[in-house]
Write an enzyme that holds these catalytic residues in place. Structure first.
Site, PDB file in Angstrom:
ATOM      1  N   ASP A 112       0.790  -1.230   0.000  1.00  0.00           N
ATOM      2  CA  ASP A 112       0.000   0.000   0.000  1.00  0.00           C
ATOM      3  C   ASP A 112       0.820   1.277   0.000  1.00  0.00           C
ATOM      4  OD1 ASP A 112       1.007  -0.440   2.527  1.00  0.00           O
ATOM      5  OD2 ASP A 112      -0.782   0.234   3.580  1.00  0.00           O
ATOM      6  N   GLU A 113       2.109   1.188  -0.299  1.00  0.00           N
ATOM      7  CA  GLU A 113       2.972   2.356  -0.139  1.00  0.00           C
ATOM      8  C   GLU A 113       4.091   2.331  -1.171  1.00  0.00           C
ATOM      9  OE1 GLU A 113       5.763   4.236   3.461  1.00  0.00           O
ATOM     10  OE2 GLU A 113       4.767   2.292   3.675  1.00  0.00           O
TER      11      GLU A 113
END
Length: 364
Positions: A112-113
């Site tokens: 997610d990053e």
């Protein structure tokens, strides 16, 4: 500082962070839970929180906390078991959109990053705003964005106004904006380091900026003392590292709060090992080298690895090795980050002879 590192003023780095990603995926699948405190966690006696919705975070629930503690903090929370296959699928969807729209060097940190070097994009801020809208419309996921001349500024900026933040800062603006924040704000400064700085009278970023480097070196050693002085002024020249071909596969987590409980560390390792083995099995690849990575609260990084006699993607075998490496290392200080890694895949050329089993390597 007379010896402050020079900046590269043309660099434009963005940090893209999906807001409360696992919880967001669950809310897309269960829209009736919107607005309620949701905690994604396993159900075992040693289960830990994977993530929590912002409603649950208001009660003090955070990732890597024991699920039992989270239940005590937020008795009305709705607990959902993690579904990592669903998270991986949504992650591929999100980053597929990002890659198509930005077409720039990307460094993925987790599902997610990611960091993006948008220096070469003609109007990077417009492109990033359009990207956020496209991702939200197509996938239902909201991305917070931080933009600055370095990864450090970009990451700190993206965390500043979550959820749905879009913060653009120069290095100088970051120094001013975060001057009165606790030193814990700075990446790499954990609770223990924060306490040691407070003992020297340095409680805020501004205090650290005003500190004599010699005092920091005397207390923390040359490497960390100089790093603390530099990071207080948001100096960072680390590149956005795109990887053309994966020679290893890894999963890691930076805890919201440093972890001393070995049971929490072991449960985290079990989850990551299962995730990696599931990924290998779906791709029909096996690995021989199993490793762990640990970052302590004093910013010391350590890795351990073991090379097996045969290739495997067996979750029990990989988990057993990773746990054995963790227990043998037995962190003497609180842990800020932990990761599990698999490498030496079947289709690779045989690597050089491995170091002795369980040999400790300190990263520089």
């Amino acid at each position: 500082m007379s010896n402050e590192p020079s900046e590269q003023p043309r660099r434009v780095i963005a940090h893209l962070d999906c807001d409360s990603f696992y919880a967001s995926v669950e809310l897309l699948r269960h829209p009736e839970l919107r607005g309620k405190p949701v905690v994604v966690a396993g159900s075992g006696p040693r289960a830990v929180v994977t993530t929590a919705s912002y409603e649950a975070r208001r009660y003090g629930v955070h990732s890597a906390m024991s699920a039992a503690h989270a239940r005590r903090l937020c008795p009305d929370a709705i607990f959902i078991p993690p579904d990592f296959q669903a998270y991986r699928e949504k992650s591929r969807e999100v980053w597929g959109i990002v890659d198509e729209r930005l077409a720039c060097p990307m460094q993925h940190i987790s599902l997610d990053e990611a960091y993006a070097d948008v220096t070469a994009i003609e109007k990077p801020l417009r492109a990033l705003r359009e990207l956020v809208a496209a991702v939200r419309e197509s996938s239902g996921i909201t991305i917070s964005v931080g933009v600055g001349p370095s990864r450090l500024v970009a990451k700190t900026a993206s965390d500043a106004e979550k959820p749905a933040g879009f913060v653009v800062l120069s290095r100088e603006q970051a120094c001013e904006r975060f001057a009165q924040q606790p030193t814990r704000l700075l990446q790499g400064v954990g609770p223990r380091t924060q306490e040691r700085l407070a003992e020297l009278g340095m409680r805020t970023v501004a205090d650290l900026q005003a500190a004599a480097e010699a005092a920091l070196v005397g207390r923390f050693g040359q490497r960390m003392g100089r790093w603390l002085k530099a990071v207080a002024f948001f100096h960072d020249s680390s590149p956005v590292e795109s990887r053309v071909a994966a020679k290893s596969n890894s999963s890691e987590i930076t805890f919201d709060e440093d972890v001393e409980d070995i049971a929490v560390l072991e449960e985290t390792v079990r989850r990551m090992a299962a995730d990696l083995c599931g990924s290998m099995k779906r791709k029909e690849v096996r690995a021989r080298t199993i490793g762990i990575k640990i970052r302590l609260d004093d910013f010391t990084n350590a890795t351990r690895a073991r090379t097996l006699d045969a290739f495997t993607y067996d979750v029990e075998e990989v988990t057993a090795v990773a746990l054995d490496l963790l227990r043998a290392y037995a962190p003497a200080r609180p842990v800020r980050l932990i990761g599990v890694r698999v490498a030496t895949f079947e289709d690779e050329v045989a690597p050089p002879p491995a170091p002795p089993a369980d040999q400790l390597a300190l990263e520089v």
